[in-house]
Design an enzyme around this catalytic site. Structure first.
Site, PDB file in Angstrom:
ATOM      1  N   ASP A  43     -31.886 -35.715  -1.537  1.00  0.00           N
ATOM      2  CA  ASP A  43     -31.350 -34.582  -2.470  1.00  0.00           C
ATOM      3  C   ASP A  43     -31.513 -35.202  -3.945  1.00  0.00           C
ATOM      4  OD1 ASP A  43     -30.177 -32.271  -3.135  1.00  0.00           O
ATOM      5  OD2 ASP A  43     -28.272 -32.933  -3.245  1.00  0.00           O
ATOM      6  N   HIS A  64     -22.053 -35.586  -4.021  1.00  0.00           N
ATOM      7  CA  HIS A  64     -21.628 -34.980  -2.889  1.00  0.00           C
ATOM      8  C   HIS A  64     -20.244 -35.137  -2.437  1.00  0.00           C
ATOM      9  CE1 HIS A  64     -26.203 -35.108  -1.809  1.00  0.00           C
ATOM     10  NE2 HIS A  64     -25.885 -34.135  -2.685  1.00  0.00           N
ATOM     11  N   SER A  79     -24.618 -39.615  -4.384  1.00  0.00           N
ATOM     12  CA  SER A  79     -23.835 -39.245  -3.120  1.00  0.00           C
ATOM     13  C   SER A  79     -23.166 -40.727  -2.595  1.00  0.00           C
ATOM     14  CB  SER A  79     -25.052 -38.942  -1.939  1.00  0.00           C
ATOM     15  OG  SER A  79     -24.595 -38.609  -0.921  1.00  0.00           O
ATOM     16  N   THR A  80     -23.816 -41.152  -1.412  1.00  0.00           N
ATOM     17  CA  THR A  80     -23.081 -42.317  -1.016  1.00  0.00           C
ATOM     18  C   THR A  80     -22.805 -43.467  -2.003  1.00  0.00           C
ATOM     19  OG1 THR A  80     -24.259 -41.881   1.114  1.00  0.00           O
ATOM     20  CG2 THR A  80     -22.958 -43.778   1.079  1.00  0.00           C
ATOM     21  N   MET A  92     -27.766 -41.149   0.361  1.00  0.00           N
ATOM     22  CA  MET A  92     -28.502 -41.223   1.735  1.00  0.00           C
ATOM     23  C   MET A  92     -29.277 -39.792   1.387  1.00  0.00           C
ATOM     24  SD  MET A  92     -27.238 -41.074   5.444  1.00  0.00           S
ATOM     25  CE  MET A  92     -26.519 -39.365   5.233  1.00  0.00           C
TER      26      MET A  92
END
Length: 346
Positions: A282, A189, A162-163, A279
């Site tokens: 998940d 993401h 993600s991030t 973050m």
């Protein structure tokens, strides 16, 4: 009330963003900045809940501003850009420094109406929910045991991020050999509008073929498939990929957990799974399901993560057999592939 800052040097864009925010309840404009340097200074004095960050600006661009803010006054940043294809590299650079997502800039028409604001508002509210409840994720069903049947499928490596993920994924793919005998699938993401550009950008960073995963496609040796819609990519019992909306209320889209759980259920032989910077939580439960199914599981360490959320959650669940710095993950994937790849990156 969610306080949103606007960083953009174009008056028309600022006006469109203001009207979009004003049209929604629960949002207010914290401040505006006309270049990245001004944004860094203002954020140091007043940290908003979300920053809408343009990319191309005078004095300091959005990539450097994102890097500085995430280092000095970290907060949620959404890249807002007028063009995806022209700015794809900068989009993923900014995400590598910690921007959470990217979306096209709403357009203010001659009649004063704004188009394209719905997707931006959806992202703001989703991100605000994730920031305020970093541990709040929906429980997902436990996977059935992986079926034991003969298979001629290639070894499989799966990656969730993600991030900060685009840069981390690119680092790993750059460490793969061009004649890799394994298949790779990446869940990052990112908005579906940027998925094609993400695949192109990753392909420019590594010796492998990188494509957006298509419905009905099978993982294939030497190819990297990237989740490409806001629905969840999953593996079906016939070992083809598919997109599904369920779980519809899950805030992470596409979900790493949804994909990892489906792989644990259906892929016939253990492979390698890596959960990278990001973050929230998940992917942690999905990584645990894969470890229980016999997979080699890897979590990125805190020191090299832009945001130590997802891999931390995996470590807390004891889902990761290995916790490694980013530069070591490509080699670990190669060393743990089943059957082991005969060609390693130099």
């Amino acid at each position: 009330m969610i306080r949103v800052a606007i960083v953009n040097d174009l008056p028309m864009a600022v006006a469109a963003l203001r009207r979009t925010l004003d049209a929604a309840s629960g949002l207010e404009v914290a401040w505006t900045a006309h270049d990245g340097a001004e944004a860094v200074d203002k954020c140091a004095r007043d940290v908003p809940d979300v920053i809408l960050m343009d990319l191309i600006m005078p004095v300091m661009d959005g990539v450097e501003a994102t890097r500085r803010i995430m280092r000095e006054s970290p907060c949620a940043i959404v890249v807002v850009t007028a063009t995806v294809s022209g700015n794809a590299g900068k989009v993923f650079e900014a995400m590598g420094h910690g921007a959470l997502d990217a979306v096209a800039t709403p357009v203010l028409g001659l009649d004063g109406a704004v188009s394209g604001g719905e997707e931006l508002l959806k992202k703001i509210f989703t991100i605000a929910k994730l920031v305020s409840r970093p541990g709040g994720t929906q429980a997902m069903a436990a996977p059935a045991p992986a079926p034991l049947f003969p298979s001629r499928q290639p070894p499989l490596a799966v990656i969730g991020a993600s991030t900060g993920g685009p840069k981390a994924v690119a680092t790993i793919l750059a460490g793969m050999p061009p004649d890799l005998e394994a298949a790779l699938v990446v869940i990052q993401h990112v908005d579906m509008g940027f998925a094609g550009s993400l695949a192109e950008w990753l392909g420019s960073q590594c010796p492998l073929t990188v494509r957006v995963a298509g419905d009905g496609q099978r993982p294939a040796p030497g190819a990297v498939l990237v989740a490409g819609t806001n629905d969840h990519l999953v593996l079906r019992p016939d070992l083809t990929l598919a997109y599904q909306a369920d779980p519809v209320d899950y805030p992470y889209r596409p979900s790493v957990d949804a994909f990892f759980h489906s792989v644990a259920r259906h892929w016939p032989k253990p492979g390698v799974a890596a959960l990278l910077t990001g973050m929230g939580r998940d992917g942690a439960k999905g990584l645990l399901a894969l470890r229980r199914a016999g997979w080699a599981t890897i979590a990125q360490d805190q020191a090299t993560s832009v945001v130590y959320g997802m891999p931390k959650a995996a470590a807390e669940l004891d889902a990761a057999r290995h916790v490694l710095p980013l530069p070591d993950i490509a080699r670990a994937i190669l060393d743990n592939l089943i059957p082991r790849s005969t060609t390693h990156a130099g």
